[in-house]
Every structure is written in C-alpha cells, then in structure tokens.
Design a protein around this motif. Structure first.
Motif, PDB file in Angstrom:
ATOM      1  N   LYS A  38       0.841  -1.199   0.000  1.00  0.00           N
ATOM      2  CA  LYS A  38       0.000   0.000   0.000  1.00  0.00           C
ATOM      3  C   LYS A  38       0.878   1.252   0.000  1.00  0.00           C
ATOM      4  O   LYS A  38       1.768   1.387   0.841  1.00  0.00           O
ATOM      5  CB  LYS A  38      -0.918   0.002   1.211  1.00  0.00           C
ATOM      6  CG  LYS A  38      -1.911   1.167   1.208  1.00  0.00           C
ATOM      7  CD  LYS A  38      -2.884   1.080   2.366  1.00  0.00           C
ATOM      8  CE  LYS A  38      -3.882   2.235   2.321  1.00  0.00           C
ATOM      9  NZ  LYS A  38      -4.848   2.159   3.448  1.00  0.00           N
ATOM     10  N   GLY A  39       0.633   2.115  -0.957  1.00  0.00           N
ATOM     11  CA  GLY A  39       1.383   3.367  -1.044  1.00  0.00           C
ATOM     12  C   GLY A  39       2.598   3.319  -1.942  1.00  0.00           C
ATOM     13  O   GLY A  39       3.226   4.358  -2.187  1.00  0.00           O
ATOM     14  N   SER A  40       2.976   2.132  -2.450  1.00  0.00           N
ATOM     15  CA  SER A  40       4.092   2.056  -3.384  1.00  0.00           C
ATOM     16  C   SER A  40       3.791   2.905  -4.611  1.00  0.00           C
ATOM     17  O   SER A  40       2.633   3.026  -5.034  1.00  0.00           O
ATOM     18  CB  SER A  40       4.335   0.609  -3.821  1.00  0.00           C
ATOM     19  OG  SER A  40       4.775  -0.197  -2.751  1.00  0.00           O
ATOM     20  N   LEU A  41       4.836   3.493  -5.210  1.00  0.00           N
ATOM     21  CA  LEU A  41       4.650   4.324  -6.396  1.00  0.00           C
ATOM     22  C   LEU A  41       4.948   3.504  -7.650  1.00  0.00           C
ATOM     23  O   LEU A  41       6.044   2.959  -7.810  1.00  0.00           O
ATOM     24  CB  LEU A  41       5.571   5.547  -6.354  1.00  0.00           C
ATOM     25  CG  LEU A  41       5.540   6.452  -7.600  1.00  0.00           C
ATOM     26  CD1 LEU A  41       4.150   7.022  -7.825  1.00  0.00           C
ATOM     27  CD2 LEU A  41       6.567   7.577  -7.475  1.00  0.00           C
ATOM     28  N   VAL A  42       3.970   3.419  -8.532  1.00  0.00           N
ATOM     29  CA  VAL A  42       4.108   2.747  -9.823  1.00  0.00           C
ATOM     30  C   VAL A  42       3.869   3.782 -10.916  1.00  0.00           C
ATOM     31  O   VAL A  42       2.896   4.547 -10.859  1.00  0.00           O
ATOM     32  CB  VAL A  42       3.100   1.580  -9.952  1.00  0.00           C
ATOM     33  CG1 VAL A  42       3.114   1.019 -11.372  1.00  0.00           C
ATOM     34  CG2 VAL A  42       3.424   0.488  -8.935  1.00  0.00           C
ATOM     35  N   VAL A  43       4.762   3.816 -11.902  1.00  0.00           N
ATOM     36  CA  VAL A  43       4.626   4.743 -13.024  1.00  0.00           C
ATOM     37  C   VAL A  43       4.407   3.924 -14.291  1.00  0.00           C
ATOM     38  O   VAL A  43       5.194   3.030 -14.596  1.00  0.00           O
ATOM     39  CB  VAL A  43       5.866   5.645 -13.159  1.00  0.00           C
ATOM     40  CG1 VAL A  43       5.725   6.572 -14.360  1.00  0.00           C
ATOM     41  CG2 VAL A  43       6.076   6.462 -11.880  1.00  0.00           C
ATOM     42  N   ASP A  44       3.344   4.245 -15.009  1.00  0.00           N
ATOM     43  CA  ASP A  44       2.929   3.494 -16.198  1.00  0.00           C
ATOM     44  C   ASP A  44       3.003   4.421 -17.409  1.00  0.00           C
ATOM     45  O   ASP A  44       2.102   5.238 -17.635  1.00  0.00           O
ATOM     46  CB  ASP A  44       1.507   2.964 -15.994  1.00  0.00           C
ATOM     47  CG  ASP A  44       1.031   2.057 -17.121  1.00  0.00           C
ATOM     48  OD1 ASP A  44       1.790   1.866 -18.079  1.00  0.00           O
ATOM     49  OD2 ASP A  44      -0.104   1.543 -17.015  1.00  0.00           O
ATOM     50  N   VAL A  45       4.086   4.312 -18.172  1.00  0.00           N
ATOM     51  CA  VAL A  45       4.271   5.142 -19.368  1.00  0.00           C
ATOM     52  C   VAL A  45       3.835   4.325 -20.577  1.00  0.00           C
ATOM     53  O   VAL A  45       4.427   3.296 -20.888  1.00  0.00           O
ATOM     54  CB  VAL A  45       5.739   5.588 -19.515  1.00  0.00           C
ATOM     55  CG1 VAL A  45       5.911   6.406 -20.802  1.00  0.00           C
ATOM     56  CG2 VAL A  45       6.181   6.395 -18.303  1.00  0.00           C
ATOM     57  N   GLY A  46       2.801   4.792 -21.243  1.00  0.00           N
ATOM     58  CA  GLY A  46       2.165   4.015 -22.293  1.00  0.00           C
ATOM     59  C   GLY A  46       1.089   3.147 -21.680  1.00  0.00           C
ATOM     60  O   GLY A  46       1.071   1.923 -21.824  1.00  0.00           O
ATOM     61  N   ALA A  65      -0.273   7.277 -14.525  1.00  0.00           N
ATOM     62  CA  ALA A  65      -0.488   6.590 -15.803  1.00  0.00           C
ATOM     63  C   ALA A  65      -0.537   7.613 -16.928  1.00  0.00           C
ATOM     64  O   ALA A  65      -1.430   8.471 -16.951  1.00  0.00           O
ATOM     65  CB  ALA A  65      -1.786   5.784 -15.764  1.00  0.00           C
ATOM     66  N   ALA A  66       0.409   7.526 -17.874  1.00  0.00           N
ATOM     67  CA  ALA A  66       0.464   8.475 -18.986  1.00  0.00           C
ATOM     68  C   ALA A  66       0.162   7.765 -20.299  1.00  0.00           C
ATOM     69  O   ALA A  66       0.686   6.682 -20.560  1.00  0.00           O
ATOM     70  CB  ALA A  66       1.841   9.132 -19.051  1.00  0.00           C
ATOM     71  N   GLU A  67      -0.667   8.376 -21.115  1.00  0.00           N
ATOM     72  CA  GLU A  67      -1.026   7.811 -22.415  1.00  0.00           C
ATOM     73  C   GLU A  67      -1.157   8.940 -23.436  1.00  0.00           C
ATOM     74  O   GLU A  67      -1.763   9.977 -23.152  1.00  0.00           O
ATOM     75  CB  GLU A  67      -2.348   7.048 -22.324  1.00  0.00           C
ATOM     76  CG  GLU A  67      -2.888   6.508 -23.637  1.00  0.00           C
ATOM     77  CD  GLU A  67      -1.916   5.585 -24.366  1.00  0.00           C
ATOM     78  OE1 GLU A  67      -1.849   5.661 -25.600  1.00  0.00           O
ATOM     79  OE2 GLU A  67      -1.219   4.790 -23.685  1.00  0.00           O
ATOM     80  N   MET A  68      -0.580   8.728 -24.636  1.00  0.00           N
ATOM     81  CA  MET A  68      -0.645   9.769 -25.656  1.00  0.00           C
ATOM     82  C   MET A  68      -1.706   9.498 -26.727  1.00  0.00           C
ATOM     83  O   MET A  68      -2.179  10.427 -27.379  1.00  0.00           O
ATOM     84  CB  MET A  68       0.712   9.941 -26.338  1.00  0.00           C
ATOM     85  CG  MET A  68       1.138   8.820 -27.240  1.00  0.00           C
ATOM     86  SD  MET A  68       2.656   9.258 -28.129  1.00  0.00           S
ATOM     87  CE  MET A  68       2.839   7.810 -29.177  1.00  0.00           C
ATOM     88  N   ASP A  69      -2.092   8.235 -26.918  1.00  0.00           N
ATOM     89  CA  ASP A  69      -2.985   7.875 -28.015  1.00  0.00           C
ATOM     90  C   ASP A  69      -4.387   8.442 -27.775  1.00  0.00           C
ATOM     91  O   ASP A  69      -5.014   8.177 -26.751  1.00  0.00           O
ATOM     92  CB  ASP A  69      -3.038   6.356 -28.161  1.00  0.00           C
ATOM     93  CG  ASP A  69      -3.761   5.903 -29.413  1.00  0.00           C
ATOM     94  OD1 ASP A  69      -4.950   6.228 -29.562  1.00  0.00           O
ATOM     95  OD2 ASP A  69      -3.133   5.227 -30.242  1.00  0.00           O
ATOM     96  N   SER A  70      -4.893   9.191 -28.760  1.00  0.00           N
ATOM     97  CA  SER A  70      -6.179   9.872 -28.602  1.00  0.00           C
ATOM     98  C   SER A  70      -7.356   8.903 -28.569  1.00  0.00           C
ATOM     99  O   SER A  70      -8.428   9.258 -28.068  1.00  0.00           O
ATOM    100  CB  SER A  70      -6.374  10.881 -29.737  1.00  0.00           C
ATOM    101  OG  SER A  70      -6.277  10.240 -31.000  1.00  0.00           O
TER     102      SER A  70
END
Length: 217
Positions: A38-46, A65-70
C-alpha cells in the motif's frame, strides 16, 4: 465493450482482449513478483486503456499513468476515474527529442509506433510533452516503472538517467523495440543505461521484446 479482468471490469475493445492475457496472465512486465504494498509508487508510461494501472492499483499502489494515443485516452480516463489512487495524464512522455507523431499498425487496432520523420499517415504526438522527471515530480522512489512507449523508451531513459531519476527506480518492466523506428538505437543501449539492474530480456525478435530489471542492492 466491457473487458473482464481479475481486478474488475474495464472499458475496452475487442482487440484489447489479448492485452489482458499478455499483461496479467503472461505477466510480460514481471510485475507479479514485485514487492508492491500500500502506497508504493508505480509509473505506467504508455498506459493504453489502463490494464496494468488497474492491476497496480488493485495491489494498493499509487499510480501515475500516462497515455498519448487519442483513441486510448478516453477509455483510460473513464476507467481510472473510479480508481482514486491513479493519476491519469494525457501527455507524450519524451526524452530530448519528442516524436513527431505515431502511426497505427495495419490490421492491429491496438498497435502503434512512434515516428521522428514526417509521414502523411502520422497522428501528431499530443501536447503537453513531459519528461519522466516532470511526470513524477519529487515523488521518490519509483517502486516499479513500466514502459510501453513504442520506440520512445531509449530517449526517455537516457534523459531520466541524466536527470537523476533513473537511480530512484527499484524495478522496471518494459517493451523494447529493435531496431527502433529510427534505426539508430539498439537494446545494448538500454542494457548500458540499466547497468545498475539485474536484467532479463525475453522474447527477443526482429521488432523487439520485453525487458525486466531489479535494481541491485
């Protein structure tokens, strides 16, 4: 349509069904073994439509969570709105040289690749452009970094290494692309940048494969 996942239903398309199998059942990013609490940082690129992000959130993680696709973004934004520990961002995560756009793979509605040259079929990469450092701010450490960014991983990691972000990543799981759409990068460049990790490279092929890494003590 609604996709059934082990952690609840998600909005998606018929062509997204195989991603549930790849991400969760086949565990291509090596996330299952990560000591997430609980509280761990996860970064999701794409982040695509949010399958990996939803899995991480179900394990108690805080997720960016980052996403570029429209086409993917509305599905990601809608589903992650129900996950209070997920911050969804519509942006293009970049290194020093942002891609000019992305191209959809024929006969694979879920597939894209980034391009750095002008092409009539390219969809412009959406702004804002953000680096990994800008995406996470001062939030450290990054307990798990997942990258599936269609050829941009080389530049993103190179800049993250230079800006001192990469040293705060504990585990990484990513898709890598070979020879990359630019043709001037090689998986050996990733191995060099990730020299502080114990690495495994899976499913190598002409177009790429998957790489998993655990930072050495």
């Amino acid at each position: 349509m609604i996709l059934a996942t082990p952690f609840g239903p998600l909005s998606g398309r018929e062509e997204d069904r195989h991603l549930v199998v790849e991400v969760v059942e086949q565990d291509v990013y090596g996330f299952r073994a990560a000591p997430i609490r609980k509280g761990s940082l996860v970064v999701d690129v794409g982040a695509h439509i949010g399958i990996f992000s939803a899995w991480a959130a179900s394990r108690g993680a805080r997720v960016v969570a980052a996403e570029m696709d429209s086409d993917n973004w509305p599905l990601l934004d809608s589903d992650m709105a129900a996950c209070p520990t997920v911050q969804a961002v519509h942006a293009t995560v970049v290194g020093d040289e942002p891609p000019l756009g992305y191209v959809r793979v024929p006969d694979n509605a879920a597939g894209t690749f980034c391009v750095w040259d002008k092409r009539p079929d390219a969809i412009p990469a959406p702004r804002p452009f953000v680096t990994l450092a800008e995406l996470v701010g001062e939030d450290r450490p990054i307990d798990f970094l997942k990258l599936d960014c269609e050829g941009s991983e080389y530049g993103i990691l190179a800049r993250a290494e230079r800006e001192g972000v990469l040293q705060h990543v504990r585990r990484i799981g990513m898709e890598w692309h070979q020879p990359c759409q630019r043709g001037d990068r090689h998986v050996a460049d990733l191995v060099r940048m990730l020299s502080g990790f114990d690495l495994s490279i899976t499913d190598p092929g002409f177009y790429g494969g998957y790489l998993r890494g655990v930072r050495r003590p």
